[in-house]
Design a protein around this motif. Structure first.
Motif, PDB file in Angstrom:
ATOM      1  N   GLN A  35       0.817  -1.223   0.000  1.00 33.08           N
ATOM      2  CA  GLN A  35       0.000   0.000   0.000  1.00 33.08           C
ATOM      3  C   GLN A  35       0.847   1.269   0.000  1.00 33.08           C
ATOM      4  O   GLN A  35       0.474   2.243  -0.642  1.00 33.08           O
ATOM      5  CB  GLN A  35      -0.968   0.000   1.184  1.00 33.08           C
ATOM      6  CG  GLN A  35      -2.109  -0.982   1.005  1.00 33.08           C
ATOM      7  CD  GLN A  35      -3.049  -0.959   2.173  1.00 33.08           C
ATOM      8  OE1 GLN A  35      -2.636  -1.179   3.310  1.00 33.08           O
ATOM      9  NE2 GLN A  35      -4.316  -0.701   1.894  1.00 33.08           N
ATOM     10  N   SER A  36       1.964   1.261   0.680  1.00 32.61           N
ATOM     11  CA  SER A  36       2.808   2.465   0.699  1.00 32.61           C
ATOM     12  C   SER A  36       3.390   2.749  -0.682  1.00 32.61           C
ATOM     13  O   SER A  36       3.421   3.893  -1.131  1.00 32.61           O
ATOM     14  CB  SER A  36       3.925   2.328   1.732  1.00 32.61           C
ATOM     15  OG  SER A  36       3.371   2.300   3.033  1.00 32.61           O
TER      16      SER A  36
ATOM     17  N   HIS B 113       0.550   3.981  -2.821  1.00 35.58           N
ATOM     18  CA  HIS B 113       0.264   5.375  -2.442  1.00 35.58           C
ATOM     19  C   HIS B 113       1.220   6.315  -3.166  1.00 35.58           C
ATOM     20  O   HIS B 113       0.814   7.314  -3.758  1.00 35.58           O
ATOM     21  CB  HIS B 113       0.393   5.523  -0.925  1.00 35.58           C
ATOM     22  CG  HIS B 113       0.298   6.928  -0.430  1.00 35.58           C
ATOM     23  ND1 HIS B 113       1.358   7.809  -0.473  1.00 35.58           N
ATOM     24  CD2 HIS B 113      -0.732   7.605   0.121  1.00 35.58           C
ATOM     25  CE1 HIS B 113       0.986   8.966   0.035  1.00 35.58           C
ATOM     26  NE2 HIS B 113      -0.284   8.868   0.394  1.00 35.58           N
ATOM     27  N   ASP B 114       2.497   5.969  -3.163  1.00 33.79           N
ATOM     28  CA  ASP B 114       3.511   6.794  -3.820  1.00 33.79           C
ATOM     29  C   ASP B 114       3.251   6.895  -5.320  1.00 33.79           C
ATOM     30  O   ASP B 114       3.287   7.983  -5.895  1.00 33.79           O
ATOM     31  CB  ASP B 114       4.905   6.227  -3.547  1.00 33.79           C
ATOM     32  CG  ASP B 114       5.997   7.109  -4.106  1.00 33.79           C
ATOM     33  OD1 ASP B 114       5.994   8.327  -3.817  1.00 33.79           O
ATOM     34  OD2 ASP B 114       6.854   6.594  -4.844  1.00 33.79           O
TER      35      ASP B 114
ATOM     36  N   TYR C 226       0.406   6.379  -7.099  1.00 34.95           N
ATOM     37  CA  TYR C 226      -0.836   7.068  -7.459  1.00 34.95           C
ATOM     38  C   TYR C 226      -0.804   8.561  -7.123  1.00 34.95           C
ATOM     39  O   TYR C 226      -1.381   9.365  -7.845  1.00 34.95           O
ATOM     40  CB  TYR C 226      -2.048   6.386  -6.823  1.00 34.95           C
ATOM     41  CG  TYR C 226      -2.439   5.127  -7.563  1.00 34.95           C
ATOM     42  CD1 TYR C 226      -3.356   5.178  -8.596  1.00 34.95           C
ATOM     43  CD2 TYR C 226      -1.862   3.895  -7.256  1.00 34.95           C
ATOM     44  CE1 TYR C 226      -3.705   4.038  -9.308  1.00 34.95           C
ATOM     45  CE2 TYR C 226      -2.199   2.753  -7.952  1.00 34.95           C
ATOM     46  CZ  TYR C 226      -3.123   2.827  -8.975  1.00 34.95           C
ATOM     47  OH  TYR C 226      -3.453   1.696  -9.685  1.00 34.95           O
ATOM     48  N   THR C 227      -0.127   8.931  -6.054  1.00 31.30           N
ATOM     49  CA  THR C 227      -0.087  10.356  -5.700  1.00 31.30           C
ATOM     50  C   THR C 227       1.054  11.093  -6.399  1.00 31.30           C
ATOM     51  O   THR C 227       0.867  12.204  -6.882  1.00 31.30           O
ATOM     52  CB  THR C 227       0.022  10.562  -4.180  1.00 31.30           C
ATOM     53  OG1 THR C 227       1.192   9.911  -3.682  1.00 31.30           O
ATOM     54  CG2 THR C 227      -1.221  10.037  -3.473  1.00 31.30           C
TER      55      THR C 227
ATOM     56  N   VAL D 205      -5.330  11.747  -2.007  1.00 25.56           N
ATOM     57  CA  VAL D 205      -5.752  10.750  -1.027  1.00 25.56           C
ATOM     58  C   VAL D 205      -7.100  11.197  -0.479  1.00 25.56           C
ATOM     59  O   VAL D 205      -7.254  12.336  -0.034  1.00 25.56           O
ATOM     60  CB  VAL D 205      -4.718  10.611   0.109  1.00 25.56           C
ATOM     61  CG1 VAL D 205      -5.238   9.686   1.204  1.00 25.56           C
ATOM     62  CG2 VAL D 205      -3.390  10.109  -0.440  1.00 25.56           C
TER      63      VAL D 205
ATOM     64  N   ASP E 166      -7.231   7.493   4.401  1.00 25.79           N
ATOM     65  CA  ASP E 166      -6.067   6.694   4.767  1.00 25.79           C
ATOM     66  C   ASP E 166      -6.203   6.399   6.249  1.00 25.79           C
ATOM     67  O   ASP E 166      -5.703   7.136   7.098  1.00 25.79           O
ATOM     68  CB  ASP E 166      -4.770   7.446   4.456  1.00 25.79           C
ATOM     69  CG  ASP E 166      -3.533   6.560   4.606  1.00 25.79           C
ATOM     70  OD1 ASP E 166      -3.671   5.406   5.064  1.00 25.79           O
ATOM     71  OD2 ASP E 166      -2.438   7.033   4.266  1.00 25.79           O
TER      72      ASP E 166
ATOM     73  N   ARG F 218      -4.564  -0.828   5.623  1.00 27.64           N
ATOM     74  CA  ARG F 218      -5.079   0.539   5.652  1.00 27.64           C
ATOM     75  C   ARG F 218      -6.269   0.601   4.700  1.00 27.64           C
ATOM     76  O   ARG F 218      -6.285  -0.068   3.679  1.00 27.64           O
ATOM     77  CB  ARG F 218      -4.021   1.525   5.143  1.00 27.64           C
ATOM     78  CG  ARG F 218      -2.807   1.628   6.018  1.00 27.64           C
ATOM     79  CD  ARG F 218      -1.562   2.088   5.294  1.00 27.64           C
ATOM     80  NE  ARG F 218      -1.630   3.374   4.621  1.00 27.64           N
ATOM     81  CZ  ARG F 218      -0.657   3.831   3.843  1.00 27.64           C
ATOM     82  NH1 ARG F 218       0.440   3.124   3.639  1.00 27.64           N
ATOM     83  NH2 ARG F 218      -0.757   4.998   3.259  1.00 27.64           N
TER      84      ARG F 218
ATOM     85  N   LEU G 205      -7.222   2.727   2.226  1.00 28.92           N
ATOM     86  CA  LEU G 205      -6.531   3.771   1.479  1.00 28.92           C
ATOM     87  C   LEU G 205      -7.238   3.980   0.147  1.00 28.92           C
ATOM     88  O   LEU G 205      -7.219   3.099  -0.712  1.00 28.92           O
ATOM     89  CB  LEU G 205      -5.072   3.357   1.257  1.00 28.92           C
ATOM     90  CG  LEU G 205      -4.196   4.258   0.408  1.00 28.92           C
ATOM     91  CD1 LEU G 205      -4.095   5.664   0.987  1.00 28.92           C
ATOM     92  CD2 LEU G 205      -2.805   3.636   0.261  1.00 28.92           C
TER      93      LEU G 205
ATOM     94  N   VAL H  12      -7.819   6.667  -3.185  1.00 23.60           N
ATOM     95  CA  VAL H  12      -7.261   7.780  -3.948  1.00 23.60           C
ATOM     96  C   VAL H  12      -8.182   8.054  -5.125  1.00 23.60           C
ATOM     97  O   VAL H  12      -8.983   7.207  -5.518  1.00 23.60           O
ATOM     98  CB  VAL H  12      -5.832   7.469  -4.451  1.00 23.60           C
ATOM     99  CG1 VAL H  12      -4.861   7.271  -3.289  1.00 23.60           C
ATOM    100  CG2 VAL H  12      -5.828   6.249  -5.370  1.00 23.60           C
TER     101      VAL H  12
END
Length: 117
Positions: free
Chosen positions: A16-17, A20-21, A23-24, A31, A34, A41, A43, A45
């Motif tokens: 997930q981390s 996250h990186d 997609y953002t 986000v 979260d 999580r 999470l 987006v």
């Protein structure tokens, strides 16, 4: 009563981390949530202004990547340049009978079709 909207689409990810990186930072999604969740999580987006979110879920280890998630972008050439700057392989933009499109996969193999919007 009929279904009136699609709120969230689950996208399977290994980490997930890292997702996250991607997609953002690469796709410039924001986000939406979260929060701690028993299996990781919760999470989500989404592109700025989008009503539909993507749930980046790591708790489905056997779930195959999704393919053909169709999204829109106003400038496919700019998106291609951004993906290239981040080392993301893509195909296009190309002209199709239905309009311009660009194809790419996220690091987990989830496939995206980006139509000129």
């Amino acid at each position: 009563m009929p279904i009136s909207s699609i709120l969230t689409i689950t996208v399977p990810v290994a980490d997930q981390s890292a997702a996250h990186d991607f997609y953002t930072r690469v796709l410039d999604f924001e986000v939406r949530t979260d929060n701690p969740f028993p299996m990781g999580r919760w999470l989500t987006v989404a592109p700025k202004g989008s009503a539909t979110t993507l749930l980046l879920a790591s708790w489905f280890p056997g779930m195959a990547p999704i393919g053909g998630l169709v999204v829109g972008a106003p400038d496919l050439d700019a998106l291609a340049a951004r993906l290239g700057e981040h080392g993301v392989a893509f195909d296009g933009p190309s002209e199709q009978a239905w309009g311009r499109q660009l194809l790419f996969h996220d690091p987990d193999g989830n496939g995206f079709v980006v139509s000129q919007a």
